[in-house]
Write a protein that holds these residues in place. Structure first.
Motif, short mmCIF file in Angstrom:
data_model
loop_
_atom_site.label_atom_id
_atom_site.label_comp_id
_atom_site.label_asym_id
_atom_site.label_seq_id
_atom_site.Cartn_x
_atom_site.Cartn_y
_atom_site.Cartn_z
N ASP A 166 88.97 -61.28 26.91
CA ASP A 166 88.16 -62.39 26.41
C ASP A 166 88.81 -63.74 26.66
O ASP A 166 88.11 -64.72 26.94
CB ASP A 166 87.92 -62.21 24.90
CG ASP A 166 87.04 -61.01 24.59
OD1 ASP A 166 86.33 -60.55 25.50
OD2 ASP A 166 87.10 -60.53 23.43
N HIS A 167 90.13 -63.78 26.52
CA HIS A 167 90.84 -65.07 26.63
C HIS A 167 92.08 -64.91 27.51
O HIS A 167 93.22 -64.89 27.01
CB HIS A 167 91.22 -65.58 25.24
CG HIS A 167 90.05 -65.89 24.38
ND1 HIS A 167 89.19 -66.95 24.65
CD2 HIS A 167 89.55 -65.26 23.28
CE1 HIS A 167 88.23 -66.96 23.74
NE2 HIS A 167 88.42 -65.95 22.91
N PRO A 168 91.87 -64.83 28.82
CA PRO A 168 92.99 -64.56 29.74
C PRO A 168 94.07 -65.64 29.73
O PRO A 168 95.27 -65.33 29.79
CB PRO A 168 92.32 -64.47 31.11
CG PRO A 168 91.01 -65.18 30.96
CD PRO A 168 90.60 -64.95 29.54
N PHE A 169 93.67 -66.91 29.63
CA PHE A 169 94.69 -67.96 29.67
C PHE A 169 95.50 -68.01 28.38
O PHE A 169 96.73 -68.15 28.42
CB PHE A 169 94.07 -69.33 29.94
CG PHE A 169 95.11 -70.42 29.97
CD1 PHE A 169 95.95 -70.55 31.06
CD2 PHE A 169 95.29 -71.28 28.89
CE1 PHE A 169 96.95 -71.53 31.10
CE2 PHE A 169 96.27 -72.26 28.91
CZ PHE A 169 97.11 -72.38 30.02
N ILE A 170 94.83 -67.93 27.24
CA ILE A 170 95.54 -67.97 25.97
C ILE A 170 96.53 -66.81 25.88
O ILE A 170 97.68 -66.97 25.45
CB ILE A 170 94.57 -67.95 24.78
CG1 ILE A 170 93.62 -69.15 24.86
CG2 ILE A 170 95.32 -67.98 23.45
CD1 ILE A 170 92.56 -69.17 23.78
N TYR A 171 96.08 -65.63 26.32
CA TYR A 171 96.95 -64.45 26.32
C TYR A 171 98.15 -64.70 27.23
O TYR A 171 99.29 -64.43 26.84
CB TYR A 171 96.18 -63.23 26.79
CG TYR A 171 97.01 -61.97 26.85
CD1 TYR A 171 97.15 -61.15 25.71
CD2 TYR A 171 97.66 -61.59 28.02
CE1 TYR A 171 97.93 -60.00 25.76
CE2 TYR A 171 98.43 -60.44 28.08
CZ TYR A 171 98.56 -59.66 26.95
OH TYR A 171 99.33 -58.52 27.00
N TYR A 172 97.89 -65.21 28.42
CA TYR A 172 98.96 -65.46 29.40
C TYR A 172 99.96 -66.47 28.83
O TYR A 172 101.18 -66.26 28.87
CB TYR A 172 98.35 -65.99 30.70
CG TYR A 172 99.36 -66.37 31.75
CD1 TYR A 172 99.77 -65.45 32.71
CD2 TYR A 172 99.90 -67.66 31.81
CE1 TYR A 172 100.70 -65.79 33.68
CE2 TYR A 172 100.82 -68.01 32.77
CZ TYR A 172 101.22 -67.07 33.71
OH TYR A 172 102.14 -67.42 34.66
N TYR A 173 99.45 -67.58 28.30
CA TYR A 173 100.32 -68.65 27.80
C TYR A 173 101.17 -68.16 26.63
O TYR A 173 102.39 -68.32 26.63
CB TYR A 173 99.47 -69.85 27.38
CG TYR A 173 100.30 -71.03 26.93
CD1 TYR A 173 100.70 -72.01 27.83
CD2 TYR A 173 100.71 -71.15 25.60
CE1 TYR A 173 101.48 -73.09 27.42
CE2 TYR A 173 101.49 -72.22 25.18
CZ TYR A 173 101.87 -73.18 26.10
OH TYR A 173 102.66 -74.23 25.68
N ASN A 174 100.52 -67.59 25.62
CA ASN A 174 101.25 -67.16 24.42
C ASN A 174 102.27 -66.08 24.73
O ASN A 174 103.41 -66.12 24.25
CB ASN A 174 100.28 -66.67 23.36
CG ASN A 174 99.48 -67.79 22.73
OD1 ASN A 174 99.75 -68.96 22.97
ND2 ASN A 174 98.47 -67.44 21.95
N THR A 175 101.87 -65.10 25.53
CA THR A 175 102.76 -63.98 25.84
C THR A 175 104.01 -64.46 26.56
O THR A 175 105.14 -64.08 26.21
CB THR A 175 102.03 -62.93 26.70
OG1 THR A 175 100.89 -62.45 25.99
CG2 THR A 175 102.94 -61.77 27.04
#
Length: 428
Positions: A166-175
């Protein structure tokens, strides 16, 4: 013919799907009409387009896929704010007061979620340690003690899990922020882990704002004894001829510039100049801004905006045997120390037919105007801070920065400090 038509229809449908819209709404009393939209490449903001408001609403149509950080800048009022794109429509409402942005209300799901995640991370990093210390002074059975315990428990929790689909960028950034840039000493990673991540990461690395701090972390993890060895190891694995390798090389040159590591900057700037492959835009901009200010180069002309103490329209219009160009700011502590020393010798400089030109990276007009009353030399400012056009043209990374030009506007010296300026003119 039918097959061609079908293919054209499919491509057209994909193009429509890839496009998204950014809508920003401001109160009626917000005076700025123009807004500039930026994307991100590494640590460099890239201008996409400029739009004018219609009834204090700015609408940008983005015609292709873009996932990552974006920035909106209002040049007349010098307001700026950041947001993200996950290739979906973005909706933002501004709360302003006196032509300044007080609050940014993110109305689309992705930016609203990212904002809450960022706020939670900041509280966890900055407030949680303080609350933990305060808790020692309050009993658990008191009202305040119970409230502290509840807040500590809430901030200590893992937070809401982000769905990668659902949120590829937020996941990428936070991880990846948590893994590579966390302040937690138990999460230290090796140089090889950082290299492998930079090498294997998808294109979101360039648009995430993580690349510059990640490279700084990489250099710090290798210690100060063999920085060149660490850089060579990184560039060898990335293959410096590739777009990723060139972007990393560009970022490293800028990092060495910022931290005044002149020998390392020269080594890798020379390597960039000697590349035989096609150069990507990111590295090309670094090469150009450095070429603009090398010794012997013609200093690029600058047309004054609202200069004082002169009738000249540009730097080239100023006639003198020598010119000292200073990039400074009224909020810069080093400028506060150095410029009065130049002021002491100003009459001696005039006697040698030396003109001083100050280009300010100020934002606040009142602060700038008040400060230049003490400076009798030519002063000008766009009042846009680091968004000023000349910060990139002249490769400015810190204030004060000095250049000495001859009568033909060629750069003949780049002093590090005001003492070096005065020594050049034998006024020390």
């Amino acid at each position: 013919m039918k097959k061609i038509f079908v293919l054209s229809a499919v491509l057209s449908a994909f193009s429509l799907q890839a496009q998204f819209t950014i809508t920003v709404q401001a109160p009626a009393d917000f005076k700025d009409q123009d807004a500039i939209l930026y994307t991100l490449n590494g640590s460099k903001d890239i201008i996409f387009t400029k739009e004018q408001s219609k009834n204090n609403i700015w609408t940008f149509k983005y015609p292709q896929n873009y996932v990552g950080m974006m920035k909106m800048y209002f040049p007349s009022t010098n307001n700026t704010f950041n947001f993200i794109s996950e290739n979906k429509n973005v909706s933002i409402r501004l709360d302003t007061q006196g032509n300044k942005i007080k609050d940014v209300i993110y109305q689309d799901e992705a930016n609203n979620l990212m904002s809450k995640q960022q706020e939670g991370s900041q509280k966890k990093e900055l407030i949680l340690p303080a609350l933990t210390q305060i808790k020692e002074y309050y009993k658990d059975n008191t009202d305040f003690g119970k409230a502290l315990k509840t807040e500590i428990s809430r901030l200590s929790g893992g937070g809401n899990e982000i769905n990668q689909t659902d949120h590829p960028f937020i996941y990428y950034y936070n991880t990846n922020y948590s893994k590579f840039l966390s302040a937690d000493p138990s999460k230290k990673v090796s140089q090889d882990e950082i290299i492998n991540f930079i090498d294997k990461s998808n294109d979101m690395l360039e648009s995430s704002s993580l690349l510059r701090p990640l490279l700084v972390a990489y250099l710090n993890s290798g210690g100060n004894t063999n920085v060149a060895g660490s850089v060579d190891k990184l560039l060898d694995q990335l293959k410096v001829e590739t777009p990723r390798g060139q972007t990393v090389l560009s970022e490293l040159i800028d990092i060495f510039d910022v931290y005044e590591m002149a020998d390392l900057k020269k080594k890798y700037l020379d390597q960039a100049k000697n590349l035989k492959c096609t150069i990507n835009d990111r590295l090309a901009s670094t090469l150009k801004s450095n070429a603009n200010v090398q010794i012997g180069a013609a200093f690029p002309n600058y047309k004054f905006q609202s200069a004082v103490n002169t009738t000249a329209k540009s730097i080239y219009d100023v006639k003198a045997d020598k010119k000292i160009v200073i990039f400074w700011s009224s909020t810069c502590s080093h400028c506060e120390t150095e410029l009065p020393k130049l002021l002491e010798k100003y009459n001696d400089l005039k006697a040698k037919n030396v003109q001083v030109i100050g280009l300010s990276l100020d934002v606040d007009k009142e602060s700038y105007s008040k400060r230049i009353t003490a400076f009798p030399w030519i002063n000008d400012s766009e009042l846009r801070g680091w968004n000023s056009s000349y910060s990139e043209t002249y490769n400015i990374h810190a204030t004060p920065t000095y250049f000495i030009l001859d009568a033909n506007n060629k750069i003949i010296n780049k002093p590090d400090h005001v003492a070096d300026v005065l020594e050049f003119f034998k006024l020390k």
